[in-house]
Design a protein around this motif. Structure first.
Motif, short mmCIF file in Angstrom:
data_model
loop_
_atom_site.label_atom_id
_atom_site.label_comp_id
_atom_site.label_asym_id
_atom_site.label_seq_id
_atom_site.Cartn_x
_atom_site.Cartn_y
_atom_site.Cartn_z
N TYR B 106 43.93 32.97 45.86
CA TYR B 106 44.64 33.18 44.60
C TYR B 106 45.99 33.80 44.90
O TYR B 106 46.21 34.39 45.96
CB TYR B 106 43.84 34.07 43.63
CG TYR B 106 43.75 35.51 44.06
CD1 TYR B 106 42.74 35.92 44.92
CD2 TYR B 106 44.67 36.47 43.62
CE1 TYR B 106 42.65 37.24 45.34
CE2 TYR B 106 44.58 37.78 44.04
CZ TYR B 106 43.57 38.16 44.90
OH TYR B 106 43.50 39.46 45.32
N GLN B 107 46.90 33.64 43.94
CA GLN B 107 48.22 34.27 44.06
C GLN B 107 48.17 35.61 43.35
O GLN B 107 47.80 35.70 42.17
CB GLN B 107 49.28 33.36 43.43
CG GLN B 107 50.69 33.93 43.50
CD GLN B 107 51.68 32.95 44.10
OE1 GLN B 107 51.44 31.75 44.16
NE2 GLN B 107 52.80 33.47 44.55
N GLY B 108 48.53 36.67 44.05
CA GLY B 108 48.51 38.01 43.47
C GLY B 108 49.90 38.57 43.29
O GLY B 108 50.89 37.98 43.73
N MET B 109 49.97 39.71 42.62
CA MET B 109 51.29 40.34 42.40
C MET B 109 51.86 40.82 43.73
O MET B 109 51.15 41.38 44.57
CB MET B 109 51.20 41.48 41.39
CG MET B 109 50.36 42.65 41.82
SD MET B 109 50.53 44.09 40.69
CE MET B 109 51.96 44.93 41.42
N LEU B 166 39.69 45.65 39.78
CA LEU B 166 39.09 46.22 38.58
C LEU B 166 37.92 45.33 38.15
O LEU B 166 38.11 44.22 37.65
CB LEU B 166 40.14 46.36 37.48
CG LEU B 166 41.37 47.20 37.90
CD1 LEU B 166 42.42 47.23 36.80
CD2 LEU B 166 40.95 48.62 38.29
N ILE B 169 36.99 43.74 34.64
CA ILE B 169 37.88 42.68 34.16
C ILE B 169 37.72 41.41 34.99
O ILE B 169 37.84 40.30 34.47
CB ILE B 169 39.36 43.16 34.22
CG1 ILE B 169 39.55 44.45 33.42
CG2 ILE B 169 40.30 42.07 33.70
CD1 ILE B 169 40.92 45.10 33.60
N GLU B 173 38.20 37.34 33.75
CA GLU B 173 39.36 36.51 34.11
C GLU B 173 38.92 35.31 34.96
O GLU B 173 39.45 34.20 34.81
CB GLU B 173 40.40 37.35 34.86
CG GLU B 173 41.09 38.37 33.96
CD GLU B 173 42.32 39.00 34.58
OE1 GLU B 173 43.29 39.26 33.85
OE2 GLU B 173 42.31 39.26 35.82
N GLY B 179 42.26 32.55 37.48
CA GLY B 179 42.43 33.61 38.49
C GLY B 179 42.66 34.95 37.82
O GLY B 179 42.42 35.11 36.62
N TRP B 180 43.14 35.91 38.62
CA TRP B 180 43.19 37.31 38.17
C TRP B 180 44.61 37.78 37.96
O TRP B 180 45.47 37.58 38.80
CB TRP B 180 42.52 38.20 39.20
CG TRP B 180 41.10 37.82 39.43
CD1 TRP B 180 40.03 38.12 38.62
CD2 TRP B 180 40.57 37.05 40.52
NE1 TRP B 180 38.89 37.58 39.15
CE2 TRP B 180 39.17 36.93 40.31
CE3 TRP B 180 41.13 36.47 41.65
CZ2 TRP B 180 38.34 36.23 41.18
CZ3 TRP B 180 40.31 35.78 42.52
CH2 TRP B 180 38.93 35.66 42.29
N VAL B 181 44.85 38.43 36.84
CA VAL B 181 46.11 39.14 36.62
C VAL B 181 45.77 40.62 36.43
O VAL B 181 46.08 41.46 37.27
CB VAL B 181 46.89 38.57 35.43
CG1 VAL B 181 48.14 39.39 35.14
CG2 VAL B 181 47.27 37.11 35.69
N GLN B 182 45.06 40.93 35.34
CA GLN B 182 44.74 42.33 35.04
C GLN B 182 43.80 42.94 36.08
O GLN B 182 43.86 44.14 36.35
CB GLN B 182 44.11 42.43 33.66
CG GLN B 182 45.05 42.03 32.53
CD GLN B 182 44.44 42.22 31.16
OE1 GLN B 182 43.22 42.40 31.03
NE2 GLN B 182 45.27 42.19 30.13
N ALA B 183 42.91 42.12 36.65
CA ALA B 183 41.89 42.64 37.58
C ALA B 183 42.45 42.95 38.96
O ALA B 183 41.75 43.54 39.78
CB ALA B 183 40.73 41.65 37.70
N LYS B 184 43.69 42.54 39.22
CA LYS B 184 44.26 42.74 40.55
C LYS B 184 45.60 43.46 40.45
O LYS B 184 46.68 42.84 40.45
CB LYS B 184 44.44 41.38 41.24
CG LYS B 184 43.11 40.70 41.61
CD LYS B 184 42.37 41.40 42.75
CE LYS B 184 41.16 40.60 43.21
NZ LYS B 184 40.45 41.26 44.33
N PRO B 185 45.56 44.79 40.35
CA PRO B 185 46.80 45.58 40.36
C PRO B 185 47.38 45.61 41.78
O PRO B 185 46.91 44.90 42.66
CB PRO B 185 46.33 46.96 39.90
CG PRO B 185 44.89 47.03 40.29
CD PRO B 185 44.36 45.60 40.23
#
Lengths: 316, 316
Positions: B106-109, B166, B169, B173, B179-185
């Protein structure tokens, strides 16, 4: 205020203000790039305003001079905020409904955004090359936990985006739950990034209330209106900022613009048109794009406030 | 070669070479930041080598002086390449198997990576705060379509990463397929980015063949070995570059390090330990982290080549 980035051989290009007719530009004193202005938005207003006032007598440029407003950005989060699109895809492919009351959003690649007239290199037509017409916004710095009611104040600029998508890969990646990597190559962006006030009455409730017109090889494909978002951009910002702060220059997309009266207004991606065909006739007729295809996108009834995306897909 | 970034008040910090004992550093002539050196890797080798040679007599620094090696990066793609982890999660939560022969990714921040001793601000303990111990690599420029057999040559640096997650969440997601946005800070990263040769025999077949040890509040949590990846980093690079080029400074993660003999080597995330407890006893006993928890990660049997992550979770 209409801002743009002209190609100058550097990775981030040169920030310019754009004349009313889009044909002349002026550099912005003290701010070499759009990212630099976004990082220092309040202080940059004087220099931006001066450049806007002098753009009409500025340097003449051709459409090919423009890069994407942000040729690379620190973050790209794409929503899927038009329920009509989701419902059609679900019905055509017999998916289970996506179980969430929250906005849908994935993180996409942000290290490259393609200029509005540049060729789009992709690896294979067998991947099912498709476009997605979207509106997007560029944020300032947004603190973690920002509420939707406070989020509109963080919208700095509004964009018109073509979110290129590879449809043979997308469902395979989606099934993993991990979102898209291979199915979502670099997006293209229309030349002009506009401040919300530039849109006048068309910027309402965190939505771009304009038709987004797509033509493929000179033929009309659709012109649904951006007003039909289930969640406004302020709600997408709040969703994105739930557990992270967003840096200035974060781009958030609306997802494929789509309206319930798709029989008359058409679609902004091939995949949706194919879904409509499958529901109506049991089979899709419209093919995905071959190399050499030309895709045009613009917004509004008259002159597009974002300028025009007009480019070809080529073998990468 | 061990490189690091020391905090200097700027967004990207200052690039340094690190002495053998990790306590002294030397600036790199002509390359202010690690990203600048990655953008110009071949030409930077002389300056990097000179800084490495002078680091032993360089400036003394404390662990708190270090930022993440790349405090922000243009791209972060995280794999899930340890099949034991996936199998345990599937069994505990009674998921359908993920249908793919390809690497999961996945693509993360990537606009923020947290320094190894900095506090980690998160919004709520109700989100199920968890860590994930991972190895990662930093690439040079990788062309679109790069094959796995050519990809190892693009590995510039190796990292030790804590991919904060997280858990309340994440499944919500994941079910959307987006994929994950909120779950992956933001992730945390150990201080030293090392060239593959620095790892000697422990860098084999695109894998970091070292135990990754995690302690929570001073207590051992696990030490599984990075050798058990189903896909090596060269295969993850090729997967990532299928339809995009990767810019220098792209970070690719292994996913949670996990071994089949988890009964003896433990886990590198709470979620996996809870899955093991659910399978064995029908219910999870280990709680997610409260604010104030201290999480330590290091690699190897002796001194960690990446240095140590040692930091607290705090209310954000």
């Amino acid at each position: 205020m209409r801002l743009a980035t002209v190609k100058d051989g550097s990775r981030d290009g040169a920030l310019v203000a754009v004349s009313e007719d889009g044909s002349r530009v002026a550099r912005v004193a003290g701010y070499a790039t759009l990212q630099a202005a976004l990082d220092d938005w309040g202080a940059a207003q004087g220099a931006l305003g001066a450049a806007v006032r002098s753009a009409g007598s500025g340097e003449a440029v051709s459409p090919a001079a423009f890069a994407a407003p942000l040729p690379r950005a620190w973050q790209w989060l794409d929503g899927s905020a038009f329920p009509n699109h989701g419902a059609l895809m679900q019905r055509a492919f017999n998916h289970a409904p996506i179980e969430t009351d929250l906005p849908l959003m994935y993180q996409g690649m942000s290290h490259q955004f393609i200029g509005p007239t540049d060729d789009v290199p992709l690896p294979s037509v067998a991947d099912g090359i498709d476009f997605e017409g979207e509106f997007g916004i560029v944020t300032g710095d947004v603190p973690m936990g920002c509420l939707a009611e406070d989020a509109l104040a963080h919208v700095r600029l509004v964009l018109l985006i073509n979110d290129w998508s590879l449809r043979a890969i997308a469902p395979v990646e989606m099934k993993t739950g991990f979102g898209w990597v291979q199915a979502k190559p670099a997006c293209s962006v229309a030349p002009f990034a506009v401040t919300p006030d530039e849109l006048g009455e068309a910027w309402r409730d965190g939505r771009v209330c304009l038709p987004l017109t797509v033509e493929v090889d000179g033929e009309w494909f659709g012109h649904p209106n951006g007003s039909a978002m289930e969640f406004g951009f302020h709600e997408l910002i709040a969703h994105a900022a739930r557990s992270r702060s967003l840096p200035a220059g974060t781009i958030i997309g609306s997802g494929t613009v789509s309206n319930p009266d798709h029989d008359t207004v058409g679609s902004t991606c091939i995949s949706e048109r194919r879904a409509i065909e499958m529901i109506a006739n049991g089979a899709a007729q419209t093919a995905f794009l071959p190399f050499g295809s030309r895709v045009m996108m613009r917004a509004g009834e008259g002159v597009s406030p974002f300028g025009v995306i007009d480019q070809r897909v080529v073998a990468g």
